[in-house]
Structure formats: structure tokens, C-alpha cells
Design a protein around this motif. Sequence first.
Motif, mmCIF file in Angstrom:
data_model
loop_
_atom_site.group_PDB
_atom_site.id
_atom_site.type_symbol
_atom_site.label_atom_id
_atom_site.label_comp_id
_atom_site.label_asym_id
_atom_site.label_seq_id
_atom_site.Cartn_x
_atom_site.Cartn_y
_atom_site.Cartn_z
ATOM 1 N N LEU A 88 50.913 31.230 43.481
ATOM 2 C CA LEU A 88 51.183 32.595 43.928
ATOM 3 C C LEU A 88 52.364 32.623 44.892
ATOM 4 O O LEU A 88 52.488 31.748 45.752
ATOM 5 C CB LEU A 88 49.950 33.169 44.650
ATOM 6 C CG LEU A 88 48.670 33.221 43.837
ATOM 7 C CD1 LEU A 88 47.512 33.661 44.718
ATOM 8 C CD2 LEU A 88 48.838 34.172 42.650
ATOM 9 N N ILE A 117 37.809 33.159 48.211
ATOM 10 C CA ILE A 117 38.693 32.270 47.448
ATOM 11 C C ILE A 117 38.951 30.981 48.206
ATOM 12 O O ILE A 117 38.915 29.890 47.635
ATOM 13 C CB ILE A 117 40.004 32.997 47.118
ATOM 14 C CG1 ILE A 117 39.721 34.055 46.053
ATOM 15 C CG2 ILE A 117 41.075 32.024 46.649
ATOM 16 C CD1 ILE A 117 40.915 34.866 45.656
ATOM 17 N N ASP A 156 41.186 37.102 50.617
ATOM 18 C CA ASP A 156 41.032 37.630 49.263
ATOM 19 C C ASP A 156 41.898 38.877 49.042
ATOM 20 O O ASP A 156 42.558 39.003 48.004
ATOM 21 C CB ASP A 156 39.566 37.964 48.984
ATOM 22 C CG ASP A 156 38.668 36.750 49.109
ATOM 23 O OD1 ASP A 156 39.145 35.621 48.833
ATOM 24 O OD2 ASP A 156 37.492 36.912 49.501
ATOM 25 N N ARG A 157 41.897 39.794 50.003
ATOM 26 C CA ARG A 157 42.707 41.019 49.841
ATOM 27 C C ARG A 157 44.181 40.666 49.770
ATOM 28 O O ARG A 157 44.937 41.226 48.975
ATOM 29 C CB ARG A 157 42.460 41.991 50.999
ATOM 30 C CG ARG A 157 41.071 42.579 50.985
ATOM 31 C CD ARG A 157 40.872 43.687 52.007
ATOM 32 N NE ARG A 157 39.463 43.984 52.100
ATOM 33 C CZ ARG A 157 38.782 44.686 51.194
ATOM 34 N NH1 ARG A 157 39.398 45.184 50.146
ATOM 35 N NH2 ARG A 157 37.490 44.875 51.334
ATOM 36 N N VAL A 176 45.378 37.902 48.691
ATOM 37 C CA VAL A 176 45.630 37.288 47.383
ATOM 38 C C VAL A 176 45.952 38.356 46.338
ATOM 39 O O VAL A 176 46.804 38.157 45.470
ATOM 40 C CB VAL A 176 44.439 36.425 46.929
ATOM 41 C CG1 VAL A 176 44.502 36.137 45.432
ATOM 42 C CG2 VAL A 176 44.411 35.107 47.697
ATOM 43 N N ALA A 177 45.300 39.504 46.433
ATOM 44 C CA ALA A 177 45.576 40.569 45.458
ATOM 45 C C ALA A 177 47.049 40.970 45.520
ATOM 46 O O ALA A 177 47.697 41.157 44.488
ATOM 47 C CB ALA A 177 44.671 41.766 45.715
ATOM 48 N N THR A 178 47.579 41.094 46.738
ATOM 49 C CA THR A 178 49.010 41.399 46.890
ATOM 50 C C THR A 178 49.856 40.320 46.216
ATOM 51 O O THR A 178 50.800 40.614 45.487
ATOM 52 C CB THR A 178 49.375 41.497 48.391
ATOM 53 O OG1 THR A 178 48.634 42.576 48.972
ATOM 54 C CG2 THR A 178 50.864 41.729 48.590
ATOM 55 N N LEU A 204 48.973 38.280 43.834
ATOM 56 C CA LEU A 204 48.788 38.338 42.377
ATOM 57 C C LEU A 204 49.694 39.400 41.766
ATOM 58 O O LEU A 204 50.365 39.148 40.759
ATOM 59 C CB LEU A 204 47.329 38.679 42.030
ATOM 60 C CG LEU A 204 46.341 37.524 41.952
ATOM 61 C CD1 LEU A 204 44.926 38.066 41.784
ATOM 62 C CD2 LEU A 204 46.679 36.575 40.799
#
Lengths: 313, 313
Positions: free
Chosen positions: B43, B75, B93-94, B96-98, B100
Motif C-alpha cells: 500500500l 489489521i 484500519d481506517r 488502511v482504507a485511505t 487502499l
Amino acid sequence: MRITVLAGGVGAARFLQGLRTAYPEAQITVIGNTADDIWLHGLKVCPDLDTVMYTLGGGIDAGRGWGRDDETYSILEELRAYDVPPLWFTLGDRDVATHLVRTQLLNAGFGLDQVTAALCKRWQPGVTLLPMSNDRVETHVVVDTPEGRSAIHFQQWWVQYRAELPALDFRFVGMEQAQPGPGVVEAIGDADVVVLPPSNPVVSIGPILSVQGIRDAVASGPAPVVGVSGIVGGRPVKGMADKCLAAIGVQADSAAVSAHYGARQLGGLLDGWVYESGDPAPDAALASLATSTLMHDAHSTAELARETIGLVT
Amino acid sequence: MRITVLAGGVGAARFLQGLRTAYPEAQITVIGNTADDIWLHGLKVCPDLDTVMYTLGGGIDAGRGWGRDDETYSILEELRAYDVPPLWFTLGDRDVATHLVRTQLLNAGFGLDQVTAALCKRWQPGVTLLPMSNDRVETHVVVDTPEGRSAIHFQQWWVQYRAELPALDFRFVGMEQAQPGPGVVEAIGDADVVVLPPSNPVVSIGPILSVQGIRDAVASGPAPVVGVSGIVGGRPVKGMADKCLAAIGVQADSAAVSAHYGARQLGGLLDGWVYESGDPAPDAALASLATSTLMHDAHSTAELARETIGLVT
């Protein structure tokens, strides 16, 4: 004893728990369906492999039968806030970690078999889990929508539409080029018994048998082949196999499913068939056992596994 | 008024909050440092861009000053269970969404400027956030370890070693090939005022000024340039700028930092310098203001922004 199992997701995973309990000394090899794999948000997701791995490794959400226990959904919330589709796939945070590790290893050049083995180092499922193929195969479903006829990914049909859009056909995209994964044909040839557990015959076992060389290996191999019906009383115990069977013109009935696989004596695959007491009996060319096929608990599941293997060995 | 700000992470983001409050009608353009970007688990992570975006967009963890609010760490727990390094980077985790969303867009061929604009559609930071460059530049730190001399990624030095391994040098890997991002040089040339906020002069502002053409655009542009000291009483208000300054032979002292940027009259960049009352005064060739530079709260932060812009306009 060497037992080789062709496996979809939830039903197979449950059956495998019973098999492991019933035959703790056996070498169990699982050939997992990868045709419902999907790339989501740049991540390679392998739902059936993961359901087997998490279930046997003690990480499954037991209530749903799929996904991780103690799961959180922060990422999904964020993807929704970013408005980045698809949002219909329930992607848990813990599950994403598995996909991140898998995707990174795939991008580094490892085969899906090697990646799966690496993930299993953590989970220790007690079986050897082999993807049916390292090549990309994806089941697409032909459907009619208000915008016309189109083919959508199986996961979209299954999860977003809950299999309610009538399936006109299933296409295993990439299947012509797909080779069996390393060790797959050998695991069938070397087995003492091959099992088709109560997985979806159309979209789980179907794709595995469609990989070049796998159906032949099963049909012409030395090991007896025994199947377990996932249809009870004319309905799937879990999932939506009836909708899939309808699309390929097979009745949702345990005898019809056994006829779909076919008796080996009649050019098919099966030597034995296990089905629910009271359901229609399969062709007489098959050894068969009518019993209780519902896997209520650890005990009944192990008992079903024992009866299944016992029927042909 | 058009205000262009060269920005690192936490200090700049805080200052920008004040600037937005003090000048609600201004067009604020932020040129963000991307040299501490890092690829983690496949990422693309852009810590400084995200700190600015989350802070101005109301999604920051206000206590830490970086990362997402209401964050979860599933994660990271899983990566630890899989034993997949690096594990020293706190990947929520939040967050990581960015990453992704960003990684997927980059892999689809969009430039980092376009990707950043897409992410900002959600966050609405109220400024135009431009990466200093779309090209990959990574700060590496030369250190001596028991295994010998080596260069490690800035994030590893900063996060894993907490800047405690003495930095012998900083290398901006990829800088020679890096071009300014779309709109960057124009944002400097068109500005009514250019601000160097209290960001790390070595590893935040340093890389931005090192991108081909950016230092020249600042030095030779029509806009007055004003800097704010991040060093108070000989120590950085936040972060470890003192360790970084030591590596390049600059004293951790606000006058020394202003001399490091240099007065424009003497061939440097600055027209004005804002520093903490009681600290050593900068060169007399600079307009300067001794004031309270600590950004305690929204009010004091807006006041600092007003004084800073007011010094040179």
C-alpha cells in the motif's frame, strides 16, 4: 490413509472438521475451488480457500460460517464514506489483512499454492490446502437486467443479488487456459479415497472438475470416489445451490445431483453416494447410504465423515 | 488573497487550521511533502498528505495529531499473527482504507495529484492540497548499526528507532529525477504570500525545496516569503527536528533555522521570520516578529497565522 477432498466453502469446511476428527491419522489433502475468487479494491480475495482455512484453523465466524471471528468493519465504513464501489461485499478488517498478505506475495511472484501454504503456516488447518489452479479463473453469471443481458461476477450475483436474478448460464472465465495447481493431479492419483463433500455441485465442485485434467484424474484414478448430497428434502442445506442447479437444468434433488456427477460404472465419477434418509435413492450402479447428513454438531459431523469414507473403503 | 504553504505533517496541519480560520476568504494552496511516503504491505502510504487532509477534514486523531479518529487496529493484530514485517508502523484500519483507495487509483494510472484530489473530495479540507511531486522520492537515513553502516527509510528511523540512532546523513532517493507536481510551481508563482510553517526544516520543508525548480520558484517569485520557527527554547515543539538539524550541522535554535533558510536579501528565501519571544533574533536583513508561537488552541493558532501573514503583507 490418504483422503483427497474437492472443496467449496462452508459445507466442505464443516465436513472437513468431521473428517479430521474421525480420521486423526489420515493425510487429508483439500483441493479448493478458486473460481469464486475476486479482485476487490486491489486485493485478491479467495472466499472458499479462506473459509476452509479459517474454519479448520479456528478463526471462522462460527455463526455465519464464513469470515473472521471477532471481526471489525472500519474499512468497509471508510470505503462507503469514500463512495468507492463495490460496497456489496462484506470485507472485514481482519479478513483484509489476509488479502493484503496474499496480494503482496502474489505480486512478489509466488504462486497461489505457495501463498496459500504461507497463510496456512499461521492457521495450521491440519490438512494440505491446494488451490485447484494457480491460474485466474472467475465464475461469471449470465443474467437479464433491465439494461439488457450481461455477465456479472459470481460474487456479485451471490452476495449483491442473493441469487435472485435468474441465472441463465455460468461461465468459468479463464478456464480454457487454466492448469491444475501444483500437486493437485498427484493428490487425486495418490489418494486412497476421493470425496466430493456437500459443496455446491455447480459453482464449487463444478469449476474444480472443469480444470483441464482434474475430471480425468478423478474418473480414471485408482481411488474410490464418494459424494455427499448437500440437498436435503429438495432444498440445499445452506446456500443457494437450487438456483445454480436450475440454471444447468438439474433438479434440486439428491438423486438428480448424484446423476449429475454420474456413476463411474456408467461413465461418471462416483463409486458411492451418501444422502439424507427419505430422499430419492441414486442409481443402483452406485453404492449408497441413506443416513442423517445434517452436520448439527462435532459429533454428527464426524459420524457423517466416518460413514462416507466407510461406504467405499 | 492567495496563500501558498509548503507543508510537512502535524505542525503544518495545525498552522493551516489557524490560517483557514484567520483568512476564510483566502485561496490556500498546500504543497505537501511526499518524501516520507512509504510502500507498506503493498500500500502507498503518504503520512504528511494524510495528516493535512485528516486534520483539515475533521478526521484526525486530535490527541496524537496524526492518524484517524475512532481508529481500530485489527489489521495490525493480524499482520502480527501472520508475522509479516514491518510491524513497527502503526497502520490503523481506517487509515488502511485511505491507502487502499489511493493504491488502487495509482495502479489504475492516475497521478498522485489526481488521487489526492479524489481523496479530498470526501474530506473537503478547504485548501487545495498538492503533492510536491508525482514522482517517487523517499528519504533515507544513513545510520551506523551493529551490523555496519546502512541507509534505512526515514519512517523506520523515525518510528521504529524514534530518531535515537544518530543520523549521519539524509538522502532523498529519487530526487534527481523528480519533477514538481502539476500546479506546484504555478501555485508559488501566483501566490500573494508564501509560508514556511513550523514544519521540520530538514525532512519536511527540505525535500519540498529540493524538488527541481521549487526552491527557485520560491526564491525568485514575486510573493513575499515568511517562515515560522518550529524551534522554541532550543527544542522542537513537536517531533524530533533537533536530531535532524544536528545531522546537517544546524543548531536547534530558531535563529539558526532562519539562517538555514536564509534571508532573501542575502541570497536565501525569507522575507520574514516569526519566532518565539525570548529566543535569539534572526538576521537583521529579515522582517521579524517575536511572539507566542505555541498553537495551544484554535484562537492562538489563528492569531499566529494572522501575525505571520501580517508580517509580510
